[in-house]
Design an enzyme around this catalytic site. Structure first.
Site, PDB file in Angstrom:
ATOM      1  N   HIS A 287      44.685   8.520  17.410  1.00 25.75           N
ATOM      2  CA  HIS A 287      44.661   7.900  16.074  1.00 25.75           C
ATOM      3  C   HIS A 287      43.250   7.528  15.658  1.00 25.75           C
ATOM      4  O   HIS A 287      42.943   7.426  14.474  1.00 25.75           O
ATOM      5  CB  HIS A 287      45.517   6.620  16.066  1.00 25.75           C
ATOM      6  CG  HIS A 287      46.925   6.857  16.503  1.00 25.75           C
ATOM      7  ND1 HIS A 287      47.882   7.408  15.685  1.00 25.75           N
ATOM      8  CD2 HIS A 287      47.536   6.636  17.690  1.00 25.75           C
ATOM      9  CE1 HIS A 287      49.024   7.500  16.346  1.00 25.75           C
ATOM     10  NE2 HIS A 287      48.848   7.038  17.561  1.00 25.75           N
TER      11      HIS A 287
ATOM     12  N   HIS B  35      37.065   0.170  17.341  1.00 28.61           N
ATOM     13  CA  HIS B  35      37.501   1.497  16.914  1.00 28.61           C
ATOM     14  C   HIS B  35      37.093   1.684  15.464  1.00 28.61           C
ATOM     15  O   HIS B  35      36.666   0.736  14.797  1.00 28.61           O
ATOM     16  CB  HIS B  35      39.023   1.661  17.097  1.00 28.61           C
ATOM     17  CG  HIS B  35      39.798   0.697  16.276  1.00 28.61           C
ATOM     18  ND1 HIS B  35      40.172  -0.556  16.735  1.00 28.61           N
ATOM     19  CD2 HIS B  35      40.222   0.766  14.991  1.00 28.61           C
ATOM     20  CE1 HIS B  35      40.815  -1.196  15.782  1.00 28.61           C
ATOM     21  NE2 HIS B  35      40.848  -0.423  14.712  1.00 28.61           N
TER      22      HIS B  35
ATOM     23  N   HIS C 159      37.721   3.737  11.466  1.00 25.35           N
ATOM     24  CA  HIS C 159      38.586   4.403  10.495  1.00 25.35           C
ATOM     25  C   HIS C 159      37.673   5.214   9.583  1.00 25.35           C
ATOM     26  O   HIS C 159      36.563   4.751   9.255  1.00 25.35           O
ATOM     27  CB  HIS C 159      39.362   3.362   9.677  1.00 25.35           C
ATOM     28  CG  HIS C 159      40.269   2.506  10.517  1.00 25.35           C
ATOM     29  ND1 HIS C 159      41.582   2.820  10.748  1.00 25.35           N
ATOM     30  CD2 HIS C 159      40.028   1.359  11.205  1.00 25.35           C
ATOM     31  CE1 HIS C 159      42.126   1.896  11.526  1.00 25.35           C
ATOM     32  NE2 HIS C 159      41.213   0.992  11.824  1.00 25.35           N
TER      33      HIS C 159
ATOM     34  N   GLU D 130      39.538   1.083   5.371  1.00 24.68           N
ATOM     35  CA  GLU D 130      40.906   0.527   5.237  1.00 24.68           C
ATOM     36  C   GLU D 130      40.927  -0.513   4.119  1.00 24.68           C
ATOM     37  O   GLU D 130      41.725  -0.414   3.183  1.00 24.68           O
ATOM     38  CB  GLU D 130      41.340  -0.122   6.559  1.00 24.68           C
ATOM     39  CG  GLU D 130      41.511   0.898   7.690  1.00 24.68           C
ATOM     40  CD  GLU D 130      42.777   0.688   8.464  1.00 24.68           C
ATOM     41  OE1 GLU D 130      42.801  -0.233   9.296  1.00 24.68           O
ATOM     42  OE2 GLU D 130      43.743   1.419   8.227  1.00 24.68           O
TER      43      GLU D 130
ATOM     44  N   HIS E 223      36.191  -1.706  13.270  1.00 28.50           N
ATOM     45  CA  HIS E 223      36.961  -2.906  13.648  1.00 28.50           C
ATOM     46  C   HIS E 223      36.601  -3.289  15.077  1.00 28.50           C
ATOM     47  O   HIS E 223      36.777  -2.465  15.992  1.00 28.50           O
ATOM     48  CB  HIS E 223      38.468  -2.634  13.549  1.00 28.50           C
ATOM     49  CG  HIS E 223      38.945  -2.505  12.133  1.00 28.50           C
ATOM     50  ND1 HIS E 223      40.137  -1.909  11.790  1.00 28.50           N
ATOM     51  CD2 HIS E 223      38.364  -2.889  10.967  1.00 28.50           C
ATOM     52  CE1 HIS E 223      40.291  -1.937  10.484  1.00 28.50           C
ATOM     53  NE2 HIS E 223      39.236  -2.534   9.952  1.00 28.50           N
TER      54      HIS E 223
ATOM     55  N   THR F 116      46.769  -2.885  11.344  1.00 29.29           N
ATOM     56  CA  THR F 116      46.945  -1.931  10.240  1.00 29.29           C
ATOM     57  C   THR F 116      47.686  -0.675  10.683  1.00 29.29           C
ATOM     58  O   THR F 116      47.768   0.302   9.952  1.00 29.29           O
ATOM     59  CB  THR F 116      45.592  -1.529   9.627  1.00 29.29           C
ATOM     60  OG1 THR F 116      44.848  -0.796  10.618  1.00 29.29           O
ATOM     61  CG2 THR F 116      44.810  -2.751   9.175  1.00 29.29           C
ATOM     62  N   THR F 117      48.184  -0.722  11.933  1.00 29.93           N
ATOM     63  CA  THR F 117      49.053   0.363  12.389  1.00 29.93           C
ATOM     64  C   THR F 117      50.281  -0.271  13.031  1.00 29.93           C
ATOM     65  O   THR F 117      50.241  -1.438  13.436  1.00 29.93           O
ATOM     66  CB  THR F 117      48.393   1.212  13.503  1.00 29.93           C
ATOM     67  OG1 THR F 117      48.109   0.346  14.614  1.00 29.93           O
ATOM     68  CG2 THR F 117      47.131   1.875  13.044  1.00 29.93           C
TER      69      THR F 117
END
Ligand code: ETK
Ligand code: ZN
Length: 258
Positions: A66, A93, A95, A105, A118, A199-200
């Site tokens: 992901h 991690h 995005h 995000e 993040h 957020t997941t």
């Protein structure tokens, strides 16, 4: 996906049916509408401890299908910033988007940035992040926007120079320690603060979010490398790994600056 544990960014609309919290009223990310944020002078500058890691300290960098996850040592910690308790670092991690468009995000006044970092921390009240992730205030995530600038960002090269080693989902490599604070903006005093969620999936509503006002500048080449280097499954690249903005449901966003 085939069963609740498998989810993807292409079936975001299904998350709430497979994961109960994803349909909750304290979800993340959000659009930060700067005309309705509340100035909170009690939000002091963030204090980072132990972020300047020695090269001898090896860190795991993993493609989990992901995103890319850099594991961080538990002696890195965070305080100040209006937090009532101390938080230990767990992982960071990213995005990102694709050639088709940017992939942060959070958005600010409807503007989506190229990407977002993040840095995930958990309260020292808990022995592990798994335990902390289930308790309100258990997690504190520092978020910064990645913006395209003219120069290559040397700090991000520590991560990006090894992306070929983790091209496939599930691959992991070790990288030498470096100053993790260099991945964040220089100004740790100006930020937005609100209570939200992962957020997941499982979307636990247990995250104190700090979103820095100052962005981090990377070169277009670096952003393109991130967008083109990582496989999330057999044939497809990890691209556009961001969730759409969620409703505030009455939550107020605080600002540490007027
Ligand atoms: N933005 S965020 O912080 O919500 C977030 C994401 F958006 C993320 F996309 C991720 S990665 C997806 C969740 C995941 C998948 C696999 C593995 C593994 O194989 O080890 C681990 C995690 C991801 F890991 C996180 N953060 C994690 C959430 C999952 C576990 C709870 C505590 C760590 C924070
Ligand atoms: Zn994230």
């Amino acid at each position: 996906g085939h069963g609740p544990s498998h989810w993807s960014y292409t079936d975001k609309a299904q998350w709430a049916s497979d994961f109960v919290y994803c349909g909750g009223h304290m979800q993340s990310p959000i659009n930060i509408d700067t005309s309705t944020t509340l100035f909170a002078p009690e939000l002091t500058p963030l204090q980072l401890y132990g972020y300047n890691l020695l090269p001898e300290q090896k860190l795991s960098l993993r493609n989990n299908g992901h995103t890319i996850v850099l594991s961080l040592p538990a002696n890195m910690s965070l305080s100040g910033g209006g937090f009532l308790e101390a938080y230990r670092a767990a992982q960071l991690h990213l995005h990102w988007g694709s050639k088709a468009g940017p992939g942060s995000e959070h958005t600010v006044d409807g503007h989506r940035y190229a990407g977002e970092i993040h840095v995930v921390h958990y309260s020292t009240r808990f022995r592990s992040i798994r335990e902390a992730a289930r308790e309100p205030g258990g997690l504190a995530v520092l978020a910064a926007f990645l913006q395209v600038g003219s120069e290559e960002n040397e700090a991000y090269q520590h991560i990006f120079e090894d992306l070929d080693d983790i091209h496939e989902e599930g691959e992991e490599t070790l990288i030498a320690g470096f100053d993790i604070a260099q991945l964040l903006p220089a100004n740790l005093s100006s930020y937005f603060h609100y209570n939200g969620s992962l957020t997941t999936p499982p979307c636990y509503q247990t995250v104190n979010w700090t979103v820095f006002n100052q962005t981090v500048l990377l070169s277009q080449e670096q952003i393109s490398v991130l967008e083109e280097s990582l496989l999330g499954g057999k044939e497809h690249l990890i691209q556009g790994n961001f969730r759409l903005p969620q409703s505030l449901h009455g939550r107020r966003v605080l600002a540490s600056f007027p």
